[in-house]
Design a protein around this motif. Structure first.
Motif, mmCIF file in Angstrom:
data_model
loop_
_atom_site.group_PDB
_atom_site.id
_atom_site.type_symbol
_atom_site.label_atom_id
_atom_site.label_comp_id
_atom_site.label_asym_id
_atom_site.label_seq_id
_atom_site.Cartn_x
_atom_site.Cartn_y
_atom_site.Cartn_z
ATOM 1 N N ALA A 170 24.755 -26.394 17.586
ATOM 2 C CA ALA A 170 24.229 -25.297 16.857
ATOM 3 C C ALA A 170 24.811 -23.886 17.072
ATOM 4 C CB ALA A 170 22.752 -25.257 16.916
ATOM 5 N N ALA A 171 24.781 -22.876 16.300
ATOM 6 C CA ALA A 171 25.377 -21.745 16.435
ATOM 7 C C ALA A 171 24.618 -20.978 15.293
ATOM 8 C CB ALA A 171 26.799 -21.525 16.297
ATOM 9 N N LEU A 172 24.836 -19.553 15.107
ATOM 10 C CA LEU A 172 24.498 -18.711 13.990
ATOM 11 C C LEU A 172 25.659 -18.274 13.262
ATOM 12 C CD1 LEU A 172 21.659 -16.874 15.785
ATOM 13 C CD2 LEU A 172 21.197 -18.696 13.919
ATOM 14 N N LEU A 173 25.628 -17.687 12.129
ATOM 15 C CA LEU A 173 26.761 -17.055 11.281
ATOM 16 C C LEU A 173 26.061 -15.901 10.848
ATOM 17 C CD1 LEU A 173 29.558 -17.335 10.083
ATOM 18 C CD2 LEU A 173 28.324 -17.997 7.965
ATOM 19 N N LEU A 174 26.624 -14.678 11.497
ATOM 20 C CA LEU A 174 26.285 -13.514 10.878
ATOM 21 C C LEU A 174 26.574 -13.147 9.532
ATOM 22 C CD1 LEU A 174 25.231 -10.571 13.110
ATOM 23 C CD2 LEU A 174 26.819 -10.042 11.351
ATOM 24 N N GLY A 175 26.023 -12.510 8.839
ATOM 25 C CA GLY A 175 26.505 -11.781 7.675
ATOM 26 C C GLY A 175 25.548 -12.140 6.174
ATOM 27 N N PRO A 176 25.700 -11.230 5.378
ATOM 28 C CA PRO A 176 26.680 -10.097 5.207
ATOM 29 C C PRO A 176 25.668 -8.924 6.300
ATOM 30 C CG PRO A 176 25.946 -10.395 3.218
ATOM 31 C CD PRO A 176 25.432 -11.548 3.961
ATOM 32 N N LEU A 177 26.459 -8.136 6.814
ATOM 33 C CA LEU A 177 25.944 -6.763 7.542
ATOM 34 C C LEU A 177 26.364 -5.603 6.303
ATOM 35 C CD1 LEU A 177 25.006 -4.711 9.616
ATOM 36 C CD2 LEU A 177 27.373 -4.944 10.456
ATOM 37 N N ALA A 178 25.304 -4.880 5.868
ATOM 38 C CA ALA A 178 25.744 -4.092 4.875
ATOM 39 C C ALA A 178 24.893 -2.672 5.065
ATOM 40 C CB ALA A 178 25.752 -4.578 3.265
ATOM 41 N N VAL A 179 25.383 -1.695 4.581
ATOM 42 C CA VAL A 179 24.875 -0.468 4.681
ATOM 43 C C VAL A 179 25.222 0.305 3.390
ATOM 44 C CG1 VAL A 179 24.830 1.627 6.091
ATOM 45 C CG2 VAL A 179 24.928 -0.169 7.066
ATOM 46 N N ARG B 202 17.861 -5.773 -1.718
ATOM 47 C CA ARG B 202 18.981 -6.327 -0.774
ATOM 48 C C ARG B 202 19.995 -6.627 -1.670
ATOM 49 N NH1 ARG B 202 20.756 -10.811 0.747
ATOM 50 N NH2 ARG B 202 21.748 -11.101 2.645
ATOM 51 N N GLU B 203 19.916 -7.472 -2.635
ATOM 52 C CA GLU B 203 21.011 -7.950 -3.585
ATOM 53 C C GLU B 203 21.733 -6.702 -4.140
ATOM 54 O OE1 GLU B 203 22.578 -11.155 -4.003
ATOM 55 O OE2 GLU B 203 21.458 -11.576 -2.328
ATOM 56 N N MET B 204 20.978 -5.702 -4.567
ATOM 57 C CA MET B 204 21.820 -4.443 -5.291
ATOM 58 C C MET B 204 22.498 -3.702 -4.132
ATOM 59 S SD MET B 204 19.044 -3.195 -8.105
ATOM 60 C CE MET B 204 17.430 -3.193 -6.776
ATOM 61 N N LEU B 205 21.880 -3.733 -2.919
ATOM 62 C CA LEU B 205 22.440 -2.957 -2.060
ATOM 63 C C LEU B 205 23.901 -3.732 -1.613
ATOM 64 C CD1 LEU B 205 23.101 -1.125 0.716
ATOM 65 C CD2 LEU B 205 21.384 -2.704 1.871
ATOM 66 N N LEU B 206 23.791 -4.982 -1.740
ATOM 67 C CA LEU B 206 25.055 -5.875 -1.098
ATOM 68 C C LEU B 206 26.102 -5.494 -2.360
ATOM 69 C CD1 LEU B 206 23.528 -9.059 0.117
ATOM 70 C CD2 LEU B 206 24.848 -7.502 1.265
ATOM 71 N N ASP B 207 25.709 -5.755 -3.503
ATOM 72 C CA ASP B 207 26.703 -5.212 -4.683
ATOM 73 C C ASP B 207 27.218 -4.001 -4.622
ATOM 74 O OD1 ASP B 207 26.196 -7.900 -5.789
ATOM 75 O OD2 ASP B 207 24.759 -6.918 -7.267
ATOM 76 N N ARG B 208 26.496 -3.094 -4.091
ATOM 77 C CA ARG B 208 27.260 -1.598 -3.989
ATOM 78 C C ARG B 208 27.889 -1.691 -2.901
ATOM 79 N NH1 ARG B 208 21.794 -0.400 -5.099
ATOM 80 N NH2 ARG B 208 21.284 0.037 -2.685
ATOM 81 N N ALA B 209 27.548 -2.148 -1.673
ATOM 82 C CA ALA B 209 28.419 -2.032 -0.634
ATOM 83 C C ALA B 209 29.564 -2.865 -0.438
ATOM 84 C CB ALA B 209 27.324 -2.411 0.579
ATOM 85 N N MET B 210 29.589 -4.251 -1.160
ATOM 86 C CA MET B 210 30.620 -5.206 -1.030
ATOM 87 C C MET B 210 31.299 -5.497 -2.267
ATOM 88 S SD MET B 210 28.671 -7.810 1.727
ATOM 89 C CE MET B 210 30.003 -7.717 2.951
ATOM 90 N N GLY B 211 30.852 -5.139 -3.397
ATOM 91 C CA GLY B 211 31.232 -5.414 -4.546
ATOM 92 C C GLY B 211 31.302 -6.890 -5.111
ATOM 93 N N PRO B 212 31.583 -7.028 -6.316
ATOM 94 C CA PRO B 212 31.581 -8.461 -7.121
ATOM 95 C C PRO B 212 31.936 -9.530 -6.420
ATOM 96 C CG PRO B 212 33.023 -7.102 -8.148
ATOM 97 C CD PRO B 212 32.238 -6.219 -7.300
ATOM 98 N N LYS B 213 33.210 -9.419 -5.607
ATOM 99 C CA LYS B 213 33.761 -10.544 -4.907
ATOM 100 C C LYS B 213 32.952 -11.021 -3.679
ATOM 101 C CE LYS B 213 38.491 -9.226 -6.671
ATOM 102 N NZ LYS B 213 39.780 -8.801 -6.121
ATOM 103 N N ARG B 214 31.907 -10.508 -3.353
ATOM 104 C CA ARG B 214 31.368 -10.955 -2.124
ATOM 105 C C ARG B 214 30.855 -12.508 -2.261
ATOM 106 N NH1 ARG B 214 25.584 -10.692 -2.382
ATOM 107 N NH2 ARG B 214 24.697 -9.781 -3.976
#
Length: 174
Positions: free
Chosen positions: A70-79, A12-24
């Protein structure tokens, strides 16, 4: 879509890095997730035919101001970047929203593009009196009520409310 498993963290972490970059990791949403666990039963992955993680989404417990509702915060969504526009993100979104509603949550917030998230019912109509901790673009703070009136009177800065990760170094995001 399946629930995220304990063995999915690295993929998951590797996918987030590829999809969103280091500034995520510098985003305001990240401040609400840091050191916390996703909301119980609301972390999902999509896998390809070989079982490789190709999509991810998580929802996080938040409060609408200190001591607020209470509420939910969604994210990140990545593909996986090479698989975008294939419906994986949409399927993850529909699944996450349906599960959050099934579990009785009242509202989901996110910071994202209104044209994309609008198709799932998200808008900035109910977020004008809410704020994220840290910098963000106000027009990108979107919400979806799962229960009518869940965001009535919602105001103030969104606060982290989820279960804390025990024994992790500060800055680690599961």
């Amino acid at each position: 879509m399946v629930g995220e498993g304990a063995g999915d963290a690295a993929a998951r972490e590797m996918l987030l890095d590829r999809a969103m970059g280091p500034k995520r990791k510098k985003k305001s949403s990240e401040k609400l997730r840091r050191g916390r666990r996703p909301s119980e039963g609301l972390a999902f992955v999509a896998r390809d035919a070989l079982g490789v993680v190709v999509g991810t989404v998580r929802l996080w417990d938040v409060r609408l101001r200190e001591g607020g509702p209470a509420a939910l915060l969604l994210g990140p969504l990545a593909v996986e970047p090479g698989l975008k526009s294939g419906g994986i993100g949409s399927a993850l979104m529909r699944h996450a929203i349906a599960e959050a509603a099934r579990l009785g949550h009242g509202a989901i917030l996110l910071v994202g593009d209104a044209p994309y998230y609008g198709r799932f019912g998200f808008s900035a109509d109910r977020t004008g009196a809410l704020a994220m901790p840290g910098p963000y673009e106000r027009h990108r703070l979107l919400a979806l009520e799962l229960k009518d009136g869940a965001l009535d009177g919602a105001k103030g800065t969104i606060k982290a409310a989820g279960r804390k990760i025990k024994g992790q170094a500060p800055g680690f995001v599961a």
